[in-house]
Design a protein around this motif. Structure first.
Motif, PDB file in Angstrom:
ATOM      1  N   VAL A  80      -2.547   0.801  12.402  1.00  0.00           N
ATOM      2  CA  VAL A  80      -1.572   0.157  12.260  1.00  0.00           C
ATOM      3  C   VAL A  80      -1.229  -1.151  12.171  1.00  0.00           C
ATOM      4  CG1 VAL A  80       0.853   0.170  13.021  1.00  0.00           C
ATOM      5  CG2 VAL A  80      -0.285   2.251  13.937  1.00  0.00           C
ATOM      6  N   GLN A  81      -1.721  -2.261  12.671  1.00  0.00           N
ATOM      7  CA  GLN A  81      -1.828  -3.553  12.621  1.00  0.00           C
ATOM      8  C   GLN A  81      -2.755  -4.029  11.082  1.00  0.00           C
ATOM      9  OE1 GLN A  81       0.431  -6.374  14.341  1.00  0.00           O
ATOM     10  NE2 GLN A  81      -0.562  -6.927  12.905  1.00  0.00           N
ATOM     11  N   ASN A  82      -3.853  -2.737  11.245  1.00  0.00           N
ATOM     12  CA  ASN A  82      -4.331  -3.495   9.943  1.00  0.00           C
ATOM     13  C   ASN A  82      -3.370  -3.392   8.880  1.00  0.00           C
ATOM     14  OD1 ASN A  82      -6.595  -4.461  11.283  1.00  0.00           O
ATOM     15  ND2 ASN A  82      -8.076  -2.901  11.067  1.00  0.00           N
ATOM     16  N   LEU A  87      -0.103  -4.722   3.995  1.00  0.00           N
ATOM     17  CA  LEU A  87       1.162  -4.399   3.398  1.00  0.00           C
ATOM     18  C   LEU A  87       2.476  -5.643   3.331  1.00  0.00           C
ATOM     19  CD1 LEU A  87       2.659  -0.895   5.053  1.00  0.00           C
ATOM     20  CD2 LEU A  87       1.769  -1.324   2.993  1.00  0.00           C
ATOM     21  N   ASP A  88       2.538  -6.760   4.925  1.00  0.00           N
ATOM     22  CA  ASP A  88       2.710  -8.294   4.880  1.00  0.00           C
ATOM     23  C   ASP A  88       2.447  -8.821   3.380  1.00  0.00           C
ATOM     24  OD1 ASP A  88       5.026  -7.047   6.202  1.00  0.00           O
ATOM     25  OD2 ASP A  88       3.487  -7.718   8.535  1.00  0.00           O
ATOM     26  N   LYS A  89       1.147  -8.667   3.085  1.00  0.00           N
ATOM     27  CA  LYS A  89       0.824  -9.581   1.822  1.00  0.00           C
ATOM     28  C   LYS A  89       1.658 -10.035   1.132  1.00  0.00           C
ATOM     29  CE  LYS A  89      -4.132  -9.651   3.031  1.00  0.00           C
ATOM     30  NZ  LYS A  89      -5.523  -8.708   2.215  1.00  0.00           N
ATOM     31  N   PRO A  90       1.998 -10.985  -0.569  1.00  0.00           N
ATOM     32  CA  PRO A  90       2.725 -11.189  -1.018  1.00  0.00           C
ATOM     33  C   PRO A  90       1.713 -10.006  -2.585  1.00  0.00           C
ATOM     34  CG  PRO A  90       1.509 -13.214  -0.729  1.00  0.00           C
ATOM     35  CD  PRO A  90       1.490 -12.168   0.232  1.00  0.00           C
ATOM     36  N   ALA A  91       2.710 -10.348  -2.963  1.00  0.00           N
ATOM     37  CA  ALA A  91       1.961  -9.318  -4.256  1.00  0.00           C
ATOM     38  C   ALA A  91       3.352  -9.914  -5.581  1.00  0.00           C
ATOM     39  CB  ALA A  91       2.084  -8.110  -4.175  1.00  0.00           C
ATOM     40  N   ASP A  92       2.881 -10.737  -6.372  1.00  0.00           N
ATOM     41  CA  ASP A  92       3.968 -11.291  -6.882  1.00  0.00           C
ATOM     42  C   ASP A  92       3.473 -11.245  -8.626  1.00  0.00           C
ATOM     43  OD1 ASP A  92       4.545 -12.772  -4.782  1.00  0.00           O
ATOM     44  OD2 ASP A  92       3.267 -14.335  -4.791  1.00  0.00           O
ATOM     45  N   GLU A  95      -1.681  -8.745 -11.487  1.00  0.00           N
ATOM     46  CA  GLU A  95      -2.954  -8.755 -11.075  1.00  0.00           C
ATOM     47  C   GLU A  95      -3.256  -8.161  -9.181  1.00  0.00           C
ATOM     48  OE1 GLU A  95      -5.445  -8.143 -13.134  1.00  0.00           O
ATOM     49  OE2 GLU A  95      -3.795  -8.056 -14.460  1.00  0.00           O
ATOM     50  N   VAL A  96      -1.968  -8.663  -8.536  1.00  0.00           N
ATOM     51  CA  VAL A  96      -2.580  -9.233  -7.210  1.00  0.00           C
ATOM     52  C   VAL A  96      -1.779  -7.514  -7.049  1.00  0.00           C
ATOM     53  CG1 VAL A  96      -1.508 -10.148  -5.116  1.00  0.00           C
ATOM     54  CG2 VAL A  96      -1.914 -11.227  -7.180  1.00  0.00           C
ATOM     55  N   VAL A  97      -0.780  -6.835  -7.582  1.00  0.00           N
ATOM     56  CA  VAL A  97      -0.236  -6.013  -7.511  1.00  0.00           C
ATOM     57  C   VAL A  97      -2.149  -4.783  -7.218  1.00  0.00           C
ATOM     58  CG1 VAL A  97       0.830  -3.534  -7.645  1.00  0.00           C
ATOM     59  CG2 VAL A  97       1.549  -6.090  -7.347  1.00  0.00           C
ATOM     60  N   LYS A  98      -2.598  -5.075  -8.837  1.00  0.00           N
ATOM     61  CA  LYS A  98      -4.300  -3.915  -8.177  1.00  0.00           C
ATOM     62  C   LYS A  98      -4.576  -4.568  -7.745  1.00  0.00           C
ATOM     63  CE  LYS A  98      -3.677  -3.954 -13.388  1.00  0.00           C
ATOM     64  NZ  LYS A  98      -4.555  -4.434 -14.889  1.00  0.00           N
ATOM     65  N   LEU A 193       3.990   0.109  -1.615  1.00  0.00           N
ATOM     66  CA  LEU A 193       1.911   0.681  -1.642  1.00  0.00           C
ATOM     67  C   LEU A 193       1.700   2.179  -0.881  1.00  0.00           C
ATOM     68  CD1 LEU A 193      -0.594  -1.004  -2.347  1.00  0.00           C
ATOM     69  CD2 LEU A 193       0.387  -2.331  -0.524  1.00  0.00           C
ATOM     70  N   PHE A 194       2.300   1.783   0.073  1.00  0.00           N
ATOM     71  CA  PHE A 194       2.408   3.021   1.580  1.00  0.00           C
ATOM     72  C   PHE A 194       1.956   4.019   1.043  1.00  0.00           C
ATOM     73  CE2 PHE A 194       2.464   5.533   5.057  1.00  0.00           C
ATOM     74  CZ  PHE A 194       1.701   5.462   5.642  1.00  0.00           C
ATOM     75  N   VAL A 195       3.158   4.368   0.059  1.00  0.00           N
ATOM     76  CA  VAL A 195       3.114   5.871  -0.585  1.00  0.00           C
ATOM     77  C   VAL A 195       2.462   6.271  -1.401  1.00  0.00           C
ATOM     78  CG1 VAL A 195       4.808   7.300  -1.773  1.00  0.00           C
ATOM     79  CG2 VAL A 195       5.847   5.857   0.346  1.00  0.00           C
ATOM     80  N   ILE A 196       2.197   5.050  -2.275  1.00  0.00           N
ATOM     81  CA  ILE A 196       1.055   5.959  -2.779  1.00  0.00           C
ATOM     82  C   ILE A 196      -0.235   5.916  -1.908  1.00  0.00           C
ATOM     83  CG2 ILE A 196       0.782   3.628  -3.897  1.00  0.00           C
ATOM     84  CD1 ILE A 196       0.255   4.422  -7.079  1.00  0.00           C
ATOM     85  N   ALA A 197      -0.553   5.251  -1.254  1.00  0.00           N
ATOM     86  CA  ALA A 197      -1.964   5.596  -0.985  1.00  0.00           C
ATOM     87  C   ALA A 197      -2.033   6.375  -0.241  1.00  0.00           C
ATOM     88  CB  ALA A 197      -2.306   4.125  -0.005  1.00  0.00           C
ATOM     89  N   HIS A 198      -0.926   6.684   1.223  1.00  0.00           N
ATOM     90  CA  HIS A 198      -0.495   7.657   1.861  1.00  0.00           C
ATOM     91  C   HIS A 198      -0.406   8.976   1.145  1.00  0.00           C
ATOM     92  CE1 HIS A 198       1.334  10.385   4.662  1.00  0.00           C
ATOM     93  NE2 HIS A 198       0.050   9.366   5.660  1.00  0.00           N
ATOM     94  N   GLY A 199       0.425   8.814   0.183  1.00  0.00           N
ATOM     95  CA  GLY A 199       0.993  10.495  -0.826  1.00  0.00           C
ATOM     96  C   GLY A 199      -0.644  10.617  -1.428  1.00  0.00           C
TER      97      GLY A 199
END
Length: 248
Positions: A80-82, A87-92, A95-98, A193-199
């Motif tokens: 959970v911490q990982n 999820l807390d990392k910025p994505a401005d 390219e960072v979103v990718k 981000l969580f939704v796309i990976a988990h889903g």
């Protein structure tokens, strides 16, 4: 969201069936983050929760599958911490979103280049090439969506266009955010981000999992569209995925 501190409230060695609703909810959320099929997070002692917990304990060799041991708690807290850290990392920018999508896929258990390529292609298509968490038909008005979308107000939002009340309810439970009361939570980067990976890992959108079509020995980018939306635009998205395969 994804509060690791909730797991600290569990007394090590407690039997799973003896956990209170609040503490069982924390375990269910952790199981979901660990990519076990817990279903809806409701704090209830059901067969899905028991089976998912037993699978995790047996897979990791953590002892008695009926006990929430210290080792089990530590393992869940680490996972959970990982995820929370990612999820807390910025994505401005796009390219960072990718990069974040690639990280999330690896963390959730979709590590192959083809998994990541298809996740990026899906995000590009579902966000109209913006790589921003967007509303369905974002170029139109809210009144248009209310008039024309039968699942309003639970229309598509995010990197993968989370849709329908049942899916908003699913992620409300897992993330601990009331997406049912405020669906616009799904527009947050961390939620999207969580939704796309988990889903895509768990088959949360259509019941089909990305691993049904992409494995170590098989890559079927066309039929992988069934994970999200049947065969709609399957070939176009497959072509994007092939482009990402060349660049990853």
């Amino acid at each position: 969201m994804l509060d690791v501190k909730a797991l600290d409230q569990i007394d090590p060695g407690t039997r799973l069936v003896d956990l209170t609703k609040t503490r069982l909810t924390a375990v269910q959320r952790a199981l979901a983050v660990c990519a076990y099929p817990v279903g809806y997070v409701d704090g209830s002692h059901g067969p899905k929760t028991r089976n998912a917990f037993a699978e995790l304990v047996n897979d990791e060799g953590l002892g008695d599958p009926e006990l929430v041991s210290e080792q089990v708690i530590d393992h869940m807290k680490s996972k959970v911490q990982n995820m929370r850290t990612l999820l807390d990392k910025p994505a401005d920018n796009s390219e960072v979103v990718k990069e974040r999508i690639a990280e999330a896929f690896r963390l959730i258990g979709l590590p192959y280049k083809a998994h990541i390529a298809y996740g990026l292609a899906t995000t590009q298509w579902e966000t109209n090439h913006t790589f921003k968490p967007v509303k369905e038909a974002y170029w139109l008005s809210e009144s248009w969506r209310k008039k024309n979308l039968r699942y309003y107000p639970y229309y598509g939002r995010g990197y993968v266009q989370l849709t329908w009340d049942r899916n908003y309810d699913l992620y409300r439970g897992i993330l601990g955010l009331d997406l049912v009361d405020d669906p616009d939570f799904a527009l947050r980067h961390d939620v999207s981000l969580f939704v796309i990976a988990h889903g895509m890992k768990m088959g949360g959108f259509t019941g089909r999992k990305l691993e049904d079509y992409i494995t170590r020995n098989k890559t079927d980018f066309v039929n992988a569209r069934r994970v999200i939306n049947g065969t709609n635009k399957a070939h176009e998205i497959a072509a994007l995925a092939e482009e990402y395969m060349d660049s990853l």
